[in-house]
Design an enzyme around this catalytic site. Structure first.
Site, mmCIF file in Angstrom:
data_model
loop_
_atom_site.group_PDB
_atom_site.id
_atom_site.type_symbol
_atom_site.label_atom_id
_atom_site.label_comp_id
_atom_site.label_asym_id
_atom_site.label_seq_id
_atom_site.Cartn_x
_atom_site.Cartn_y
_atom_site.Cartn_z
ATOM 1 N N GLN A 9 150.384 82.908 80.942
ATOM 2 C CA GLN A 9 150.453 82.478 82.571
ATOM 3 C C GLN A 9 151.565 81.384 82.535
ATOM 4 O OE1 GLN A 9 146.680 82.602 84.242
ATOM 5 N NE2 GLN A 9 147.296 81.706 86.016
ATOM 6 N N SER A 87 146.848 82.855 74.939
ATOM 7 C CA SER A 87 145.932 83.041 76.037
ATOM 8 C C SER A 87 145.915 84.392 76.665
ATOM 9 C CB SER A 87 146.034 82.041 77.220
ATOM 10 O OG SER A 87 145.037 81.933 78.180
ATOM 11 N N HIS A 194 139.808 77.613 79.102
ATOM 12 C CA HIS A 194 139.797 77.562 77.539
ATOM 13 C C HIS A 194 138.611 76.171 77.455
ATOM 14 C CE1 HIS A 194 142.227 80.630 76.831
ATOM 15 N NE2 HIS A 194 143.399 79.912 77.443
#
Length: 293
Positions: A9, A87, A194
């Protein structure tokens, strides 16, 4: 050995993917399929949307996933020896190495985005970038703070992102500045990715992941949660579930890929962030952006 890496992202930009759509029938088909799966014209938002529209949760994660996976599909010489994604990028990597098919990958990414959004709305939380400190110092300070604050992204030596409840992150930033951090700045993000605060999203995504077929990959994936080569579909599944509440061990993953013989890193998707992070681990390592003709 070629290591292909996929961004997460933050790499989105207006006009992303338009060159692929215009230049390839295959890309056109995949974008149209994505519009159908998601139930709205994500291609239109990617090609014409404003920065604000691209920041919407339901758009950002699928948009980056689409840019990366379609680019990998169009590259002539795409033949990875190993893959990894930062991620969200881990989902792109798993489509690129054949673990997930395109449709399932997109559905999971969309579900992940919505589940994370819900978790963000449930509790005010944030993240902060800490520059210029050893990882161990950051870990120690986080442990001493009241409230939820944990290391979330080990991006490269001297750059670690922490994540947690707003007050705990702010308190940690103060302490880390006192400990000698060059910078400790709260990031403009909507939640504590996270971290343990993503537990509701993890539970939701676990169900979807367990209902999805994971195939034997063509090459190993170096996963965020474990920072080592993984080839077992069952292990990949579990690490992907753990990823939402576990830190992104990017520095450790890049080092592991180098130790296992990576001699070149190719970033597949928007931006060049990962190339910069690889260079911070080893400035002599050749890096490049994936491209299609």
């Amino acid at each position: 050995m070629k290591a292909y890496v996929f961004p997460g992202q933050g790499a989105q930009f207006s006009g992303m993917g338009k060159d692929m759509y215009d230049g390839s029938d295959r890309a056109k088909d995949l974008f149209k399929k994505a519009d159908e799966i998601l139930g709205f014209e994500i291609s239109k938002v990617m090609f014409e949307g404003s920065a604000e529209e691209l920041k919407e949760t339901k758009v950002t994660q699928p948009a980056i996933f689409l840019h990366s996976t379609i680019l990998a599909e169009l590259m002539d010489d795409f033949n990875p020896d190993m893959v990894a994604g930062h991620s969200l990028g881990e989902f792109s990597a798993l489509v690129a190495n054949g673990t997930l098919n395109f449709e399932d990958g997109l559905k999971l990414v969309s579900k992940r985005a919505m589940a994370m959004q819900k978790a963000c709305e449930a509790e005010p939380s944030t993240m902060a970038a800490i520059l210029g400190l050893e990882d161990e110092v950051v870990e120690k300070v986080c442990n001493e703070i009241d409230g939820v604050v944990v290391p979330a992204n080990y991006n490269c030596p001297g750059q670690l992102v922490i994540s947690g409840s707003v007050k705990a992150v702010e308190d940690a930033c103060e302490k880390l500045k006192e400990a000698g951090a060059k910078r400790a700045m709260v990031l403009p993000v909507g939640g504590a990715f996270h971290s343990p605060l993503m537990e509701p999203a993890r539970v939701e995504l676990e169900k979807a992941i367990n209902e999805t077929t994971f195939n034997q990959p063509k090459c190993p994936v170096y996963q965020n949660a474990v920072a080592k080569a993984v080839s077992s579909p069952e292990e990949i599944k579990q690490n992907l579930i753990d990823q939402l509440t576990a830190p992104v061990k990017w520095t450790q993953s890049v080092k592991a890929m180098m130790e296992d013989g990576a001699s070149e890193f190719i970033e597949v998707g928007p931006g060049k962030v990962l190339q910069g992070l690889v260079k911070k681990v080893d400035r002599k390592m050749p890096v490049s952006s994936g491209s299609f003709e």
